[in-house]
Design an enzyme around this catalytic site. Structure first.
Site, mmCIF file in Angstrom:
data_model
loop_
_atom_site.group_PDB
_atom_site.id
_atom_site.type_symbol
_atom_site.label_atom_id
_atom_site.label_comp_id
_atom_site.label_asym_id
_atom_site.label_seq_id
_atom_site.Cartn_x
_atom_site.Cartn_y
_atom_site.Cartn_z
ATOM 1 N N TYR A 1 -32.765 -7.489 35.361
ATOM 2 C CA TYR A 1 -33.376 -7.366 34.031
ATOM 3 C C TYR A 1 -34.841 -7.780 34.093
ATOM 4 O O TYR A 1 -35.692 -7.172 33.455
ATOM 5 C CB TYR A 1 -32.614 -8.218 33.005
ATOM 6 C CG TYR A 1 -31.265 -7.640 32.661
ATOM 7 C CD1 TYR A 1 -31.139 -6.624 31.725
ATOM 8 C CD2 TYR A 1 -30.117 -8.101 33.281
ATOM 9 C CE1 TYR A 1 -29.901 -6.086 31.416
ATOM 10 C CE2 TYR A 1 -28.868 -7.566 32.981
ATOM 11 C CZ TYR A 1 -28.777 -6.562 32.045
ATOM 12 O OH TYR A 1 -27.550 -6.021 31.743
ATOM 13 N N ASN B 1 -27.717 1.393 24.964
ATOM 14 C CA ASN B 1 -27.901 2.680 25.629
ATOM 15 C C ASN B 1 -26.745 3.604 25.253
ATOM 16 O O ASN B 1 -25.603 3.338 25.609
ATOM 17 C CB ASN B 1 -27.950 2.467 27.144
ATOM 18 C CG ASN B 1 -27.936 3.759 27.926
ATOM 19 O OD1 ASN B 1 -28.192 4.824 27.390
ATOM 20 N ND2 ASN B 1 -27.631 3.651 29.207
ATOM 21 N N CYS C 1 -27.932 2.344 33.121
ATOM 22 C CA CYS C 1 -27.990 0.911 32.845
ATOM 23 C C CYS C 1 -27.019 0.138 33.734
ATOM 24 O O CYS C 1 -27.169 -1.077 33.901
ATOM 25 C CB CYS C 1 -27.746 0.624 31.370
ATOM 26 S SG CYS C 1 -26.198 1.249 30.728
ATOM 27 N N HIS C 2 -26.063 0.814 34.350
ATOM 28 C CA HIS C 2 -25.139 0.146 35.267
ATOM 29 C C HIS C 2 -25.851 -0.363 36.520
ATOM 30 O O HIS C 2 -25.336 -1.211 37.221
ATOM 31 C CB HIS C 2 -23.974 1.076 35.643
ATOM 32 C CG HIS C 2 -24.378 2.304 36.385
ATOM 33 N ND1 HIS C 2 -24.880 3.421 35.742
ATOM 34 C CD2 HIS C 2 -24.372 2.596 37.711
ATOM 35 C CE1 HIS C 2 -25.161 4.356 36.641
ATOM 36 N NE2 HIS C 2 -24.863 3.873 37.843
ATOM 37 N N GLU D 1 -21.841 4.603 44.143
ATOM 38 C CA GLU D 1 -23.198 4.940 44.564
ATOM 39 C C GLU D 1 -23.623 4.265 45.865
ATOM 40 O O GLU D 1 -24.747 4.469 46.318
ATOM 41 C CB GLU D 1 -24.190 4.587 43.449
ATOM 42 C CG GLU D 1 -24.015 5.450 42.227
ATOM 43 C CD GLU D 1 -25.023 5.159 41.130
ATOM 44 O OE1 GLU D 1 -25.916 4.308 41.320
ATOM 45 O OE2 GLU D 1 -24.915 5.797 40.063
#
Length: 152
Positions: A93, A116, A124-125, A151
């Site tokens: 953040y 979001n 945002c993950h 990912e």
């Protein structure tokens, strides 16, 4: 408003992706347990479903579908910066706040993240706590964890 559902992969924490769109682009994307709206598709929701299938099958790392999220100017600015986090990367953040101009924006960035409306595509993950821990995902930390592992 257009609504479309897409089945998620096996072992994903929720069975459905619920996509909403208007004539300008995707307005929301959430993970849900059941279909609650009658489907009515448009070109944006169809392209979104196609690109999500490719993402889930490891054939897509970036999205091209038009987005039309509703929020404040600051929220939209945060969401735009979120789209700049590359596939497979994780930011804090604080890192995101610094990209927006000040470490003092951390709390505001966290609030914008939590609002979001377009999960996954506005990634945002990929934002973690300062210590690298999973924190704050509206869809649930199990989904955030799944997406981050997907990912890797």
């Amino acid at each position: 408003m257009y609504h479309q559902y897409l089945a998620t992969p096996d072992k994903f924490p929720k069975p459905w992706v619920h996509i909403t769109a208007d004539d300008e682009g995707i307005t929301s994307l959430y993970f849900v347990d059941e279909k609650t709206e009658k489907e009515s598709k448009n070109e944006h929701s169809k392209l979104c479903a196609k690109e999500l299938k490719e993402y889930f099958n490891h054939k897509r790392k970036t999205f091209t579908v038009a987005l039309n999220p509703h929020g404040t100017e600051f929220q939209k600015k945060v969401w735009k910066h979120l789209c700049g986090i590359p596939y497979g990367e994780r930011w804090s953040y604080k890192n995101l706040a610094l990209k927006l101009g000040s470490a003092n924006y951390c709390r505001a960035v966290g609030m914008a993240n939590s609002r979001n409306p377009i999960s996954l595509i506005v990634p945002c993950h990929r934002v973690l706590g300062h210590d690298g821990k999973l924190v704050g995902y509206t869809g649930g930390l199990d989904i955030k964890d799944w997406l981050l592992l997907h990912e890797k």
